[in-house]
Scaffold this motif. Structure first.
Motif, PDB file in Angstrom:
ATOM      1  N   ALA A 121       0.848  -1.193   0.000  1.00 44.93           N
ATOM      2  CA  ALA A 121       0.000   0.000   0.000  1.00 44.93           C
ATOM      3  C   ALA A 121       0.882   1.240   0.000  1.00 44.93           C
ATOM      4  O   ALA A 121       2.003   1.222   0.489  1.00 44.93           O
ATOM      5  CB  ALA A 121      -0.902  -0.001   1.225  1.00 44.93           C
ATOM      6  N   SER A 122       0.351   2.319  -0.568  1.00 46.64           N
ATOM      7  CA  SER A 122       1.171   3.520  -0.696  1.00 46.64           C
ATOM      8  C   SER A 122       1.307   4.275   0.620  1.00 46.64           C
ATOM      9  O   SER A 122       2.156   5.122   0.762  1.00 46.64           O
ATOM     10  CB  SER A 122       0.573   4.441  -1.764  1.00 46.64           C
ATOM     11  OG  SER A 122      -0.734   4.799  -1.385  1.00 46.64           O
ATOM     12  N   SER A 123       0.471   3.955   1.604  1.00 46.26           N
ATOM     13  CA  SER A 123       0.583   4.625   2.896  1.00 46.26           C
ATOM     14  C   SER A 123      -0.157   3.801   3.942  1.00 46.26           C
ATOM     15  O   SER A 123      -0.876   2.855   3.607  1.00 46.26           O
ATOM     16  CB  SER A 123      -0.054   6.014   2.828  1.00 46.26           C
ATOM     17  OG  SER A 123      -1.443   5.867   2.615  1.00 46.26           O
ATOM     18  N   ALA A 124       0.026   4.181   5.199  1.00 45.56           N
ATOM     19  CA  ALA A 124      -0.688   3.498   6.271  1.00 45.56           C
ATOM     20  C   ALA A 124      -2.198   3.655   6.083  1.00 45.56           C
ATOM     21  O   ALA A 124      -2.965   2.729   6.322  1.00 45.56           O
ATOM     22  CB  ALA A 124      -0.250   4.053   7.627  1.00 45.56           C
ATOM     23  N   GLU A 125      -2.613   4.824   5.603  1.00 40.66           N
ATOM     24  CA  GLU A 125      -4.035   5.079   5.405  1.00 40.66           C
ATOM     25  C   GLU A 125      -4.597   4.150   4.326  1.00 40.66           C
ATOM     26  O   GLU A 125      -5.702   3.619   4.451  1.00 40.66           O
ATOM     27  CB  GLU A 125      -4.276   6.537   4.994  1.00 40.66           C
ATOM     28  CG  GLU A 125      -4.009   7.558   6.082  1.00 40.66           C
ATOM     29  CD  GLU A 125      -2.530   7.786   6.349  1.00 40.66           C
ATOM     30  OE1 GLU A 125      -1.720   7.520   5.437  1.00 40.66           O
ATOM     31  OE2 GLU A 125      -2.177   8.194   7.456  1.00 40.66           O
ATOM     32  N   ALA A 126      -3.790   3.970   3.248  1.00 41.35           N
ATOM     33  CA  ALA A 126      -4.241   3.097   2.165  1.00 41.35           C
ATOM     34  C   ALA A 126      -4.336   1.651   2.656  1.00 41.35           C
ATOM     35  O   ALA A 126      -5.272   0.927   2.299  1.00 41.35           O
ATOM     36  CB  ALA A 126      -3.283   3.198   0.975  1.00 41.35           C
TER      37      ALA A 126
END
Lengths: 321, 253
Positions: free
Chosen positions: B162-167
């Motif tokens: 994923a591109s970020s923790a949020e993603a």
């Protein structure tokens, strides 16, 4: 047996899609020296360091670090290097001591030696009093010092510093420079990247100037500065003052011909000491009134203007990642 | 063995972090507890579970769900390490290449034990009771931890991809979360429309939940226990190499 160079690359290349981060880069840093890679954001400095520290594979060319190939002998390379950089890669949820201890254990120093070495480093980097605090509460300068300490846990003979002082205030920069100089005095070989000419000048014995993935100049700081003309005097004339009179008055202190642009006279200097006094006296005798006068050291931008004919471009290319 | 030491050193790091940020673990524990209370007291009365009290039916299912999501800490942690550049530090060290991942997933086992204790405790308070002997209960607990471990590897892969923790968070809740609902965890699959029943019946979560019920409540097991073990092992066999591959190519974001 002669010692192999700390870093030796031939035709090193790396591209991300259409972006050429490195093009045919040849570098050579001798063991026991400080080698600087100087260039603006996006020049390819970080890409070079990431390849040399085995984090990234090159698309072409070869790189040997401490005599080992960074691709085929990555494990041997990792045993001999330390890496610290602008991102201060330390764990915010651990204390300073726990960070260093963890790195010591991962270098397989053993539990006891890891603890002792961690205390020693906290002491060396003036972090002893804060060693048990969470790194999340540290200032930027403290994090950078801890990051550098983490790179030194296993006493690596070769240290890579990726923009060690970018974003730090002056006092923290000076502190870090002193720490690096101390390491060099103790025999550590250092390869550092920087976008600051003064930093490269102060720390590095040899500098490679890099722009858009290519090495465009290489030499000692002195050689590079001579190439770009060294210090200069900038004289801002009062409105209406006689520019031609100012130029001829200043020709006597100049090394080359002063240039006049929009009431600002740029005077290349041979010798900076006494230059301001001499300039002011001559201008006064010629009856030219001035608004401001200042000594300027060459900046990275001057180096670039001289070497490439263009100013430093301040865009952050993705290539820098 | 360096690989073992490295794993333990990094597992300790993850656990220290949980101790420092207890809200992380609390968040992942409070949510399933809230679900227990909502399902038992709000929906429970409306859901028919032939032969079982709803609390008995629900608890094994909701524990499986909480084990599955226990690995979320790994996804968030790895995404964070990538962002902060810590991954670069680890990858420049002469350490075992897999330890960053095995350390995380091992730490998840410890936090899953904590979750399991909380969930069983809450379950007993709302009316759940074991109907089997000690051996089956222990086997059930080990199976639940194995399931949790397997999904830690799924989350390791998500965290590195994923591109970020949020993603990573969004992916977990839009894909995995519904999958746990289309199963026998909260309602008997027979109550679903027939096309969905087929999906739910073959959902690995269903096998895992049925296996946990069999081991805790003495419901007919069929092949579910073995299938649950096989599914867990298969998930590790697929996602551990995938995660290792992502890790080797990991680039700071």
């Amino acid at each position: 047996m002669p010692e192999s160079p700390a870093v030796e690359t031939h035709g090193l290349s790396k591209h991300y899609g259409d972006v050429h981060a490195l093009r045919d880069v040849d570098l050579r840093a001798e063991t026991g020296s400080v080698f600087g890679l100087l260039g603006p954001n996006g020049a390819g400095k970080t890409t070079a360091v990431r390849i040399l520290t085995t984090l990234l594979q090159p698309d072409g060319g070869t790189a040997r670090v401490a005599g080992f190939d960074v691709v085929k002998q990555a494990a041997q390379v990792r045993e001999r290097i330390g890496l610290a950089g602008q991102y201060a890669a330390v764990d915010e949820n651990l204390s300073g001591f726990e960070n260093l201890e963890m790195v010591g254990r991962l270098y397989h120093l053993g539990p006891r030696a890891s603890r002792e070495r961690s205390r020693e480093l906290l002491e060396d980097f003036q972090l002893a009093a804060d060693g048990d605090r969470l790194v999340g509460t540290y200032s930027g300068g403290m994090r950078r010092r801890l990051d550098l300490a983490a790179a030194l846990v296993a006493r690596p003979p070769l240290l890579f510093l990726d923009e060690p002082t970018t974003g730090l205030d002056l006092r923290s920069r000076l502190g870090l420079w002193e720490a690096i100089e101390q390491l060099v005095a103790e025999g550590t070989t250092v390869v550092l990247t920087t976008q600051y000419l003064d930093e490269a000048d102060r720390l590095a014995e040899r500098i490679a100037v890099i722009d858009q993935g290519r090495v465009i100049a290489e030499g000692t700081p002195r050689e590079l500065k001579e190439q770009i003309g060294g210090d200069r005097l900038e004289v801002q004339l009062c409105p209406g003052a006689d520019g031609e009179a100012a130029v001829s008055a200043l020709a006597g202190v100049a090394d080359g011909r002063p240039e006049l642009v929009d009431g600002l006279v740029r005077v290349p200097l041979r010798e900076r000491s006494g230059a301001i006094t001499a300039a002011v006296r001559r201008l006064d005798e010629a009856g030219v009134r001035i608004d401001d006068i200042a000594l300027r050291e060459p900046t990275l931008d001057d180096v670039f203007l001289q070497l490439t004919g263009h100013h430093v471009e301040q865009d952050d290319e993705p290539a820098e990642r | 063995m360096n690989a073992v030491t490295d794993t333990l050193v990094l597992a300790k790091r993850s656990l220290l972090r949980i101790r420092r940020q207890p809200d992380l673990l609390v968040g992942f524990t409070v949510q399933p507890v809230m679900f227990v209370l909502l399902f038992v007291y709000v929906f429970g009365g409306a859901i028919e579970t032939p032969g079982l009290e709803y609390a008995d039916f629900l608890i094994p299912g909701i524990i499986v769900q909480s084990m599955v999501f226990g690995g979320f800490v790994t996804a968030l942690g790895l995404a964070d390490d990538l962002k902060k550049g810590l991954m670069d530090r680890f990858r420049s060290l002469p350490m075992s290449r897999s330890a960053v991942l095995t350390g995380r997933t091992l730490a998840d086992v410890f936090s899953n034990v904590v979750q399991l204790v909380v969930m069983i405790g809450v379950g007993l308070l709302v009316g759940f009771s074991f109907k089997t002997g000690v051996l089956e209960i222990v086997a059930g607990i080990l199976l639940l931890l194995l399931i949790g471990y397997a999904f830690s590897w799924v989350f390791a892969f998500i965290g590195l991809t994923a591109s970020s923790a949020e993603a990573a968070n969004a992916f977990g809740f839009t894909v995995l979360f519904p999958m746990t609902f289309v199963s026998s965890a909260f309602v008997p699959v027979e109550s679903m429309p027939s096309w969905l029943e087929v999906v739910a019946e073959n959902n690995p979560f269903t096998k895992m939940v049925n296996a946990a019920r069999a081991l805790f409540l003495d419901t007919p097991a069929g092949n579910d226990v073995w299938l649950a073990v096989l599914w867990s092992l298969a998930i590790v066999a697929v996602f551990a190499p995938l995660s290792a591959w992502r890790y080797r190519r990991a680039i700071r974001r």
